[in-house]
Design a protein around this motif. Structure first.
Motif, PDB file in Angstrom:
ATOM      1  N   GLN A 197       0.842  -1.212   0.000  1.00 34.29           N
ATOM      2  CA  GLN A 197       0.000   0.000   0.000  1.00 34.29           C
ATOM      3  C   GLN A 197       0.873   1.257   0.000  1.00 34.29           C
ATOM      4  N   LEU A 198       1.968   1.199   0.747  1.00 32.49           N
ATOM      5  CA  LEU A 198       2.878   2.349   0.784  1.00 32.49           C
ATOM      6  C   LEU A 198       3.557   2.547  -0.570  1.00 32.49           C
ATOM      7  N   ALA A 199       3.965   1.434  -1.183  1.00 34.04           N
ATOM      8  CA  ALA A 199       4.626   1.549  -2.497  1.00 34.04           C
ATOM      9  C   ALA A 199       3.652   2.123  -3.527  1.00 34.04           C
ATOM     10  N   ALA A 200       2.379   1.736  -3.436  1.00 32.54           N
ATOM     11  CA  ALA A 200       1.382   2.289  -4.368  1.00 32.54           C
ATOM     12  C   ALA A 200       1.292   3.808  -4.185  1.00 32.54           C
ATOM     13  N   GLY A 201       1.273   4.241  -2.936  1.00 32.37           N
ATOM     14  CA  GLY A 201       1.223   5.689  -2.668  1.00 32.37           C
ATOM     15  C   GLY A 201       2.461   6.391  -3.205  1.00 32.37           C
ATOM     16  N   THR A 202       3.602   5.753  -3.072  1.00 29.26           N
ATOM     17  CA  THR A 202       4.844   6.370  -3.552  1.00 29.26           C
ATOM     18  C   THR A 202       4.854   6.438  -5.082  1.00 29.26           C
ATOM     19  N   ARG A 203       4.267   5.442  -5.729  1.00 33.48           N
ATOM     20  CA  ARG A 203       4.167   5.499  -7.212  1.00 33.48           C
ATOM     21  C   ARG A 203       3.306   6.690  -7.627  1.00 33.48           C
ATOM     22  N   VAL A 204       2.225   6.909  -6.911  1.00 33.99           N
ATOM     23  CA  VAL A 204       1.369   8.065  -7.232  1.00 33.99           C
ATOM     24  C   VAL A 204       2.154   9.361  -6.985  1.00 33.99           C
ATOM     25  N   LEU A 205       2.898   9.387  -5.894  1.00 28.34           N
ATOM     26  CA  LEU A 205       3.707  10.590  -5.612  1.00 28.34           C
ATOM     27  C   LEU A 205       4.737  10.815  -6.717  1.00 28.34           C
ATOM     28  N   ALA A 206       5.419   9.738  -7.122  1.00 26.84           N
ATOM     29  CA  ALA A 206       6.460   9.871  -8.157  1.00 26.84           C
ATOM     30  C   ALA A 206       5.855  10.388  -9.464  1.00 26.84           C
ATOM     31  N   ALA A 207       4.715   9.825  -9.850  1.00 26.69           N
ATOM     32  CA  ALA A 207       4.083  10.262 -11.109  1.00 26.69           C
ATOM     33  C   ALA A 207       3.614  11.714 -11.003  1.00 26.69           C
ATOM     34  N   THR A 208       3.100  12.083  -9.827  1.00 26.93           N
ATOM     35  CA  THR A 208       2.632  13.458  -9.629  1.00 26.93           C
ATOM     36  C   THR A 208       3.810  14.431  -9.679  1.00 26.93           C
ATOM     37  N   LEU A 209       4.899  14.074  -9.018  1.00 25.43           N
ATOM     38  CA  LEU A 209       6.082  14.961  -9.013  1.00 25.43           C
ATOM     39  C   LEU A 209       6.640  15.097 -10.424  1.00 25.43           C
ATOM     40  N   LEU A 210       6.691  13.970 -11.138  1.00 20.35           N
ATOM     41  CA  LEU A 210       7.229  14.007 -12.499  1.00 20.35           C
ATOM     42  C   LEU A 210       6.409  14.945 -13.374  1.00 20.35           C
ATOM     43  N   GLU A 211       5.103  14.843 -13.211  1.00 24.82           N
ATOM     44  CA  GLU A 211       4.217  15.686 -14.008  1.00 24.82           C
ATOM     45  C   GLU A 211       4.393  17.165 -13.649  1.00 24.82           C
ATOM     46  N   LEU A 212       4.374  17.457 -12.352  1.00 33.28           N
ATOM     47  CA  LEU A 212       4.459  18.853 -11.911  1.00 33.28           C
ATOM     48  C   LEU A 212       5.837  19.447 -12.218  1.00 33.28           C
ATOM     49  N   ALA A 213       6.861  18.619 -12.137  1.00 33.77           N
ATOM     50  CA  ALA A 213       8.225  19.147 -12.333  1.00 33.77           C
ATOM     51  C   ALA A 213       8.591  19.260 -13.809  1.00 33.77           C
ATOM     52  N   ASN A 214       7.715  18.814 -14.680  1.00 36.23           N
ATOM     53  CA  ASN A 214       7.977  18.991 -16.114  1.00 36.23           C
ATOM     54  C   ASN A 214       7.053  20.022 -16.742  1.00 36.23           C
ATOM     55  N   ARG A 215       6.268  20.668 -15.936  1.00 37.25           N
ATOM     56  CA  ARG A 215       5.394  21.731 -16.467  1.00 37.25           C
ATOM     57  C   ARG A 215       6.213  22.936 -16.895  1.00 37.25           C
TER      58      ARG A 215
END
Ligand code: GLV
Ligand code: MN
Ligand code: MN
Length: 426
Positions: A408-426
């Motif tokens: 469950q924690l790894a799933a949350g971290t995957r969502v965090l990683a994808a969110t950061l990647l998206e926001l940091a490439n704007r």
């Protein structure tokens, strides 16, 4: 909103989030302040807190991140972007725990930030913007009240010297503990306090365990946090007169404990809410001289009051002092407010990005408010802010049995990683 998560990179990113590395780090952190039954007691600015920070710094440096600290001892780990002059995306949480706390509250958000950034790097992905991971000082407020001092000072909500004279139960001031911490970490580069110049983040995302039962009950994976209810903290001092427990007639006493009981009963009536939305807690009581055969001459107790609506929180909170005063029979009292975090709604940008990342990863998200307060609350005036929740077993938190599974924690971290990647490439 258009789908800006680069779909092609998502499988590689998800695969690079290392469930066992993250779990091993959390269990490593949990040894620092371990108490029975898997609990953790790691108060802010203690030797254990320092050891946890050192461990985090070691992992960050191994991962190629640069470390800095500010005047509140907020700790920052920086992943450089391809445009180092661009404003960063900020993620993180806190490393201190409650005195009878668990292994995940706060620390997961910091470890998840590191894991997410490492996954981005190990998947061979780049970000235009830097990503910074922050460990905020003293979020819990268990040793030095109130909580969220690091984020309140950083965001400009409060002046950084506001809590200089606040003491812990041993009489150590927050200022002394902070200065000691800063002296011990004098080897770290010092950065300015606050969202100044190129440090101003374009977005803040905090990963945290839910601390409630909704995700588990609804069999969902990810909480997309929409906002945080308001909290007010008060401290009540009741002054009476010490007397002999055997010889002084009850009718002539100024018994601070008995007036405390009257005050708490009156506050229970004031805050009674049949819908159970208003939350009223007396969590700490200090009695002086604290001996069986003397009448107490001084009682200090804390009040934690929470509600999602500002009007109700204002009305009930503003009535506390008068309610205490009118309940007293023999003593005098002062009521001091020491924390007022207004209810907060997150603007759409980060929650939308989190929800989209969860869907893209095949996870089941739920939009939900937070009942706990978080450092994220104080980021809202600074930049678009949001939070990611993962399920808490039985909804239990601020307790040693707090639990979220490695998956469950790894799933949350995957969502965090994808969110950061998206926001940091704007
Ligand atoms: C945070 O720890 C809270 O008390 O909500
Ligand atoms: Mn927390
Ligand atoms: Mn907490």
């Amino acid at each position: 909103m258009t789908d800006r998560v680069p779909d092609a990179s998502l499988p590689a990113l998800a695969a690079s989030v290392d469930e066992s590395r993250q779990w091993a780090r959390l269990m490593g952190m949990a040894t620092l302040g371990a108490i029975p039954e898997d609990g953790v007691n790691r108060a802010a600015l203690t030797e254990l807190d320092r050891q946890a920070r050192r461990l985090l710094i070691e992992w960050a440096q191994e991962a190629g991140l640069t470390v800095s600290i500010d005047d509140m001892a907020n700790l920052f780990l920086r992943h450089e972007g391809t445009d180092p002059a661009a404003e960063p995306v900020l993620t993180g949480s806190h490393m201190d725990s409650q005195p009878n706390g668990g292994r995940f509250d706060g620390i997961w958000g910091v470890v998840a930030g590191l894991e997410a950034v490492q996954a981005i790097r190990e998947a061979g992905l780049t970000t235009r913007r830097p990503i910074e991971i922050v460990a905020w000082t003293n979020e819990e407020g268990g040793r030095f009240a109130p909580g969220c001092m690091g984020s309140m000072a950083w965001s400009g909500h409060s002046a950084p010297n506001t809590w200089d004279a606040v003491t812990d139960l041993n009489g150590i001031t927050f200022r002394a503990a902070l200065d000691e911490q800063l002296a011990l970490e004098a080897d770290l580069p010092r950065r300015p306090l606050g969202p100044v110049g190129p440090q101003r983040p374009v977005a803040y995302v905090e990963a945290h365990i839910e601390q409630g039962p909704r995700l588990e009950n609804d069999l969902l994976d990810i909480g997309v946090v929409t906002g945080i209810q308001g909290s007010r903290w008060f401290v009540v001092d009741i002054k009476g007169r010490s007397d002999h427990a055997g010889t002084s007639p009850v009718s002539l006493r100024q018994d601070a404990v008995q007036d405390m009981v009257r005050a708490i009963n009156a506050l229970n009536t004031l805050t009674h809410d049949p819908s159970d939305v208003l939350r009223f807690t007396v969590g700490r009581i200090e009695v002086h001289p604290n001996t069986s055969n003397s009448v107490a001459d001084h009682v200090r107790f804390t009040i934690d009051l929470r509600h999602p609506e500002a009007d109700i929180l204002r009305e009930k909170g503003d009535a506390i002092a008068a309610t205490v005063q009118s309940a007293l029979q023999h003593c005098t009292a002062t009521v001091t407010e020491r924390f007022n975090a207004l209810p907060t709604a997150f603007p759409a940008l980060v929650p939308d990005a989190v929800e989209q990342a969860a869907h893209a990863l095949g996870l089941r998200p739920l939009r939900m408010p937070s009942g706990a307060f978080h450092d994220a609350q104080f980021m809202v005036p600074v930049c678009p802010t949001g939070m990611i929740f993962v399920p808490s077993k039985g909804g239990i938190s601020h307790h040693p049995s707090e639990y979220t599974s490695p998956g469950q924690l790894a799933a949350g971290t995957r969502v965090l990683a994808a969110t950061l990647l998206e926001l940091a490439n704007r």
